[in-house]
Design a protein around this motif. Structure first.
Motif, short mmCIF file in Angstrom:
data_model
loop_
_atom_site.label_atom_id
_atom_site.label_comp_id
_atom_site.label_asym_id
_atom_site.label_seq_id
_atom_site.Cartn_x
_atom_site.Cartn_y
_atom_site.Cartn_z
N GLN A 48 34.61 33.26 40.29
CA GLN A 48 34.07 34.52 40.78
C GLN A 48 35.09 35.33 41.57
O GLN A 48 35.29 36.52 41.32
N ASP A 49 35.74 34.72 42.55
CA ASP A 49 36.67 35.46 43.38
C ASP A 49 37.85 35.98 42.56
O ASP A 49 38.30 37.11 42.75
N ALA A 50 38.34 35.16 41.65
CA ALA A 50 39.46 35.58 40.81
C ALA A 50 39.07 36.77 39.94
O ALA A 50 39.87 37.70 39.72
N MET A 51 37.83 36.77 39.45
CA MET A 51 37.38 37.89 38.61
C MET A 51 37.22 39.15 39.43
O MET A 51 37.59 40.24 39.00
N LYS A 52 36.65 39.01 40.62
CA LYS A 52 36.50 40.16 41.51
C LYS A 52 37.86 40.79 41.82
O LYS A 52 38.04 42.00 41.74
N GLU A 53 38.82 39.95 42.13
CA GLU A 53 40.16 40.41 42.44
C GLU A 53 40.79 41.12 41.25
O GLU A 53 41.39 42.20 41.39
N MET B 129 29.85 26.86 55.83
CA MET B 129 29.43 28.21 56.23
C MET B 129 29.46 29.11 55.00
O MET B 129 30.45 29.16 54.28
N LYS B 130 28.39 29.86 54.80
CA LYS B 130 28.34 30.78 53.67
C LYS B 130 28.51 32.21 54.14
O LYS B 130 27.88 32.65 55.09
N VAL B 131 29.38 32.94 53.44
CA VAL B 131 29.58 34.36 53.70
C VAL B 131 29.29 35.11 52.41
O VAL B 131 29.95 34.89 51.38
N ARG C 233 40.69 42.32 51.50
CA ARG C 233 41.98 41.85 52.00
C ARG C 233 41.92 41.51 53.50
O ARG C 233 42.48 40.51 53.95
N ARG C 234 41.24 42.35 54.27
CA ARG C 234 41.16 42.09 55.70
C ARG C 234 40.34 40.84 55.98
O ARG C 234 40.68 40.04 56.85
N PHE C 235 39.25 40.67 55.24
CA PHE C 235 38.45 39.46 55.41
C PHE C 235 39.27 38.23 55.06
O PHE C 235 39.23 37.21 55.77
N GLU C 236 40.00 38.30 53.96
CA GLU C 236 40.82 37.16 53.54
C GLU C 236 41.86 36.81 54.60
O GLU C 236 42.11 35.62 54.86
N VAL D 282 34.36 27.35 54.43
CA VAL D 282 33.69 28.61 54.16
C VAL D 282 33.50 28.83 52.66
O VAL D 282 34.45 28.75 51.88
N GLU D 283 32.26 29.11 52.28
CA GLU D 283 31.93 29.47 50.89
C GLU D 283 31.72 30.98 50.83
O GLU D 283 30.85 31.51 51.52
N VAL D 284 32.51 31.66 50.01
CA VAL D 284 32.38 33.11 49.87
C VAL D 284 31.63 33.42 48.58
O VAL D 284 31.99 32.94 47.50
N VAL D 285 30.58 34.21 48.70
CA VAL D 285 29.77 34.60 47.55
C VAL D 285 29.78 36.12 47.43
O VAL D 285 29.41 36.82 48.37
N TRP D 286 30.22 36.62 46.29
CA TRP D 286 30.27 38.06 46.06
C TRP D 286 28.94 38.54 45.50
O TRP D 286 28.43 38.00 44.53
N ARG D 287 28.37 39.57 46.12
CA ARG D 287 27.11 40.16 45.71
C ARG D 287 27.35 41.57 45.15
O ARG D 287 28.21 42.30 45.65
N SER D 288 26.56 41.93 44.16
CA SER D 288 26.72 43.22 43.50
C SER D 288 26.07 44.36 44.27
O SER D 288 25.01 44.18 44.88
N PHE D 289 26.71 45.51 44.22
CA PHE D 289 26.17 46.73 44.83
C PHE D 289 26.74 47.91 44.06
O PHE D 289 27.96 48.02 43.92
N GLU D 290 25.88 48.78 43.56
CA GLU D 290 26.32 49.98 42.86
C GLU D 290 26.11 51.19 43.76
O GLU D 290 24.98 51.54 44.09
N LEU D 291 27.18 51.82 44.15
CA LEU D 291 27.07 53.02 44.98
C LEU D 291 26.40 54.15 44.20
O LEU D 291 25.68 54.97 44.78
N ASP D 292 26.63 54.18 42.90
CA ASP D 292 26.00 55.19 42.05
C ASP D 292 25.57 54.54 40.74
O ASP D 292 26.32 54.56 39.75
N PRO D 293 24.37 53.96 40.70
CA PRO D 293 23.89 53.30 39.48
C PRO D 293 23.80 54.24 38.27
O PRO D 293 23.81 53.78 37.13
N ASN D 294 23.70 55.53 38.53
CA ASN D 294 23.57 56.50 37.44
C ASN D 294 24.91 57.08 36.99
O ASN D 294 24.94 57.99 36.15
N ALA D 295 25.99 56.57 37.55
CA ALA D 295 27.32 57.07 37.19
C ALA D 295 27.59 56.86 35.70
O ALA D 295 27.17 55.85 35.12
#
Length: 231
Positions: free
Chosen positions: A114-119, A1-3, A19-22, A34-47
Motif C-alpha cells: 500500500q505505502d509503495a503504491m501511494k508513493e 500503534m495504528k495511524v 514526507r513530514r510524517f515519515e 507503528v502501522e500506517v494505513v492509507w485512507r481514501s479521500f476525494e477532494l472533488d469526486p465529480n472531477a
C-alpha cells in the motif's frame, strides 16, 4: 500503534504531509511498532479528466483568481515541497479524477504494498505529469512496484475495490474530516494538515506514553544509583 491517514492523490499538501510524517516517524524511538494505513479521500469526486488543461487553469477557475495568481500559489507550494526533497512540476500535472487511483491503492494494500503504491502514484502525478485516470498508466505503475499488472487491470475494470474507497470516505464523513491530509492516531488523536515534523514525533510519543505509562513511584529508599555516588 495504528495511524490512519486520509488523503487525496492530487492534493499537494498530502504529499508534503506524507514526507513530514515519515520524517517525524523516523525520529520516533518506537517507529517499528507503528502501522500506517492509507485512507481514501476525494477532494472533488465529480472531477473529470481535462486533457490539455493545466492545473493552474483549473485552480484559477475553482478559486476565482487569475492564472498568474494560481501559478504564484503553485510556486509557493513547490518551494515547500522542495525543502523535503520533492520536485513538483505543476506545469506537467494533469487535472483528473482520482477514484481509480484510490482503488489501486486498496488493491496494493491487499498485496502488502500500500505505502509503495501511494508513493508511486503521488510521484507520478506531481513530478512526472502522468495521468492517474488512465488504466494503462495505472497498471504500469503497479507493475513498477512489483504488483501483477494484469491482476491490477482486472480489479480496476471490475471495480473490485470501489466499495473500500467509498467506505473510507464514509468514515471520513463520520469523523468530520473537512480537509486533507488528516491523521488519526489510535482512533483517539487527530492531526489535520501537513504539520511540522516535530509535531508528528510529539504526537507519536504522546500516544506511546499513554499506552506504556511509567510506574508511579510510591516510595524511595537507600539504593545504588547510576551515578555511582551511593555505591
Amino acid at each position: 500503534m495504528k495511524v490512519e491517514i486520509w488523503s487525496d492523490l492530487v492534493c499537494p499538501f498530502c504529499y508534503i504531509g506524507k514526507r513530514r510524517f515519515e520524517a517525524g516517524l523516523q525520529a520516533f524511538a518506537h517507529a517499528d511498532t507503528v502501522e500506517v494505513v492509507w485512507r481514501s479521500f476525494e477532494l472533488d469526486p465529480n472531477a473529470r479528466p481535462e486533457p490539455g488543461r493545466s492545473v493552474h487553469e483549473s485552480l484559477a477557475e475553482k478559486k476565482g483568481i487569475s492564472v498568474a495568481q494560481a501559478k504564484q500559489m503553485g510556486a509557493h507550494v513547490t518551494q515547500m515541497a522542495a525543502e523535503l526533497g520533492l520536485r513538483y512540476d505543476f506545469d506537467r500535472a494533469i487535472p483528473t479524477n482520482t477514484f481509480l487511483g484510490h482503488q489501486l491503492v486498496h488493491f496494493a494494500a491487499h498485496h502488502g504494498r500500500q505505502d509503495a503504491m501511494k508513493e508511486r502514484l503521488m510521484a507520478a502525478y506531481y513530478t512526472e505529469g502522468q495521468n492517474l485516470n488512465d488504466l494503462a498508466t495505472l497498471t504500469s505503475l503497479a507493475a513498477e512496484i512489483g504488483l501483477d499488472a494484469e491482476a491490477a487491470r482486472q480489479a480496476l475494470e471490475a471495480g473490485t475495490y470501489a466499495n473500500e474507497v467509498r467506505l473510507d470516505e464514509y468514515q471520513a464523513q463520520q469523523i468530520n474530516v473537512r480537509g486533507v491530509p488528516y491523521f488519526v492516531f489510535e482512533d483517539k488523536y487527530a492531526v489535520s494538515g501537513a504539520q511540522p515534523i516535530e509535531l508528528f514525533t510529539e504526537v507519536l510519543q504522546t500516544v506511546w506514553n499513554e499506552a506504556h505509562p511509567a510506574p508511579t513511584v510510591l516510595a524511595t529508599g537507600e539504593a545504588c544509583d547510576v551515578d555511582g555516588q551511593n555505591c
